[in-house]
Scaffold this active site. Structure first.
Site, PDB file in Angstrom:
ATOM      1  N   SER A 119      21.161 -11.238  22.506  1.00 40.99           N
ATOM      2  CA  SER A 119      22.459 -10.569  22.423  1.00 40.99           C
ATOM      3  C   SER A 119      22.312  -9.113  22.013  1.00 40.99           C
ATOM      4  O   SER A 119      23.200  -8.310  22.260  1.00 40.99           O
ATOM      5  CB  SER A 119      23.324 -11.266  21.370  1.00 40.99           C
ATOM      6  N   HIS A 140      21.516 -11.573  30.061  1.00 36.70           N
ATOM      7  CA  HIS A 140      22.393 -11.898  28.945  1.00 36.70           C
ATOM      8  C   HIS A 140      23.599 -12.669  29.455  1.00 36.70           C
ATOM      9  O   HIS A 140      24.543 -12.083  29.991  1.00 36.70           O
ATOM     10  CB  HIS A 140      22.821 -10.619  28.224  1.00 36.70           C
ATOM     11  N   GLU A 152      24.780  -9.911  32.002  1.00 38.46           N
ATOM     12  CA  GLU A 152      24.301  -8.525  31.866  1.00 38.46           C
ATOM     13  C   GLU A 152      22.805  -8.532  32.170  1.00 38.46           C
ATOM     14  O   GLU A 152      22.044  -9.290  31.554  1.00 38.46           O
ATOM     15  CB  GLU A 152      24.555  -8.011  30.446  1.00 38.46           C
ATOM     16  N   ASN A 190      28.845  -6.878  23.833  1.00 37.53           N
ATOM     17  CA  ASN A 190      28.717  -7.055  22.374  1.00 37.53           C
ATOM     18  C   ASN A 190      28.914  -5.753  21.617  1.00 37.53           C
ATOM     19  O   ASN A 190      29.327  -5.765  20.452  1.00 37.53           O
ATOM     20  CB  ASN A 190      27.367  -7.668  22.021  1.00 37.53           C
TER      21      ASN A 190
END
Ligand code: CAA
Ligand code: NAD
Length: 294
Positions: A119, A140, A152, A190
């Site tokens: 992450s 991701h 991602e 994130n």
């Protein structure tokens, strides 16, 4: 460039979801989880999720059975020797990820692409010490993997064009949408989502509203499918604290610093749905807000 055999290291929330979507897409999957007690839980979670798709009529029972057939539960990393692609989804901590990649480099073929589901950790730092750092990038996924469309694709300064091609082809093959992100902590989602989640805990600490009302407000007022505290329980409070610590270390901005309450809850073993208790008690039929003595 098409991936036929996928290795997944880590059979927790994310690794089991990634293994599920790859097996459902027709690939042979080798899922390695080092905690023997977690292995049956991983298969049970995958089966439960597949059954939900069958119940909805979006997956034929035969397709579910075939997907489970293609899923091999590996008890040793050596089972990943024939993978075209390996995705790790183990604990959000640099040292174990680096150790895992070093171990895999001596097991997997030289043309096997390495992808991390991290992450917030740096891709290029995970590749440090590898003979072929160009083979590594980030893939991701988002939680819950079977339901979230985005992946991602994180390219480091060393990632090769071939690795990028294999990874983006894989993302399409499992029915997801790839967005390429830079190798910077938090990538895209994130970077924006983690401060929002931490702010919700800070609002709770300040007594702005109750657990249920904070979630209801963002669900009903902002149209979020689930409120921030429920989402924290989904993601895992321990995982969010690790992510936030890594991002704070990178950016030194207070909005990434985990609030004291969140740390205390992790210390108490309240890590969310996966432990049964987080901001809610998930052990009954319906989630019940926890009494945290605030
Ligand atoms: N497997 C299969 N089906 C699932 C499922 C799963 N894991 N989860 C939900 N579903 C299905 C349900 O069966 C249901 O189907 P029907 O409506 O057709 O019966 C449908 O999806 C909706 O599920 P729910 O009714 O349970 O609830 P919902 O409408 O809220 O949808 C959700 C669930 C898709 C998870 C939705 O709540 C959501 O999108 N939540 C936000 C999740 C999110 O923000 N994820 C990102 C987290 S951050 C991250 O992942 C990055 C990181 O590094 C931490
Ligand atoms: P989790 O705690 O649910 O699962 C991690 C699993 O890895 C556990 O089952 C653990 O036993 C296993 N593991 C730990 N060390 C291992 C090793 N050396 N070899 C093999 N297995 C090992 O965690 P998670 O939520 O699935 O997160 C995994 C990774 O995915 C983390 O890097 C996290 O940041 C990232 N991620 C999490 C989410 C989320 O919403 N939880 C979303 C996207 C990405």
């Amino acid at each position: 460039m098409t991936t036929q055999v996928v290795g997944v290291a880590g059979g927790g929330l994310m690794g089991s979801g990634i293994a599920q979507v790859a097996a459902t897409a027709g690939m042979s999957v080798r899922l390695f989880e080092h905690d023997a007690a977690q292995r049956p839980r991983a298969v049970a979670g995958i089966t439960r999720s597949l059954d939900r798709f069958v119940a909805k009529g979006t997956l034929a029972p035969e397709a579910r059975d075939a997907a489970l057939e293609r899923l091999m539960l590996a008890t040793s990393l050596d089972a990943l020797h024939d993978c075209d692609l390996v995705i790790e989804a183990i604990v959000e901590d640099l040292a174990p990820k680096q150790a895992l990649w070093r171990a895999l480099e001596s097991i997997c073929r030289d043309d096997c692409v390495f992808a991390t589901n991290t992450s917030s950790l740096s891709v290029v730092e995970q590749a440090a010490g590898l003979q072929h750092p160009e083979r590594m990038l980030g893939l991701h996924f988002f939680n819950p993997v079977p339901m979230m469309a985005l992946v991602e694709v994180v390219r480091s300064v060393r990632t090769s064009a071939r690795a990028l091609e294999v990874a983006t082809t894989f993302v399409g093959a499992v029915g997801k949408t790839a967005v390429v992100a830079r190798d910077e902590s938090g990538f895209i989602v994130n970077l924006l989502l983690v401060p929002y989640l931490l702010d919700a805990v800070r609002a709770l600490e300040r007594g702005v509203a109750t657990i249920a009302d904070l979630d209801a407000a963002m669900h009903l007022g902002a149209g979020h499918p689930m409120g921030p505290l429920t989402l924290l329980d989904f993601v895992g409070l321990d995982t969010v604290v690790r992510i936030a610590d890594i991002m704070f270390d990178q950016y030194r901005e207070t909005r990434y610093a985990p609030p004291p309450l969140l740390r205390r809850m992790v210390s108490a073993g309240y890590t969310g749905r996966k432990s049964g208790q987080g901001f809610y008690d998930w052990r009954g039929d319906e989630p019940v807000p926890m009494e945290l003595g605030l």
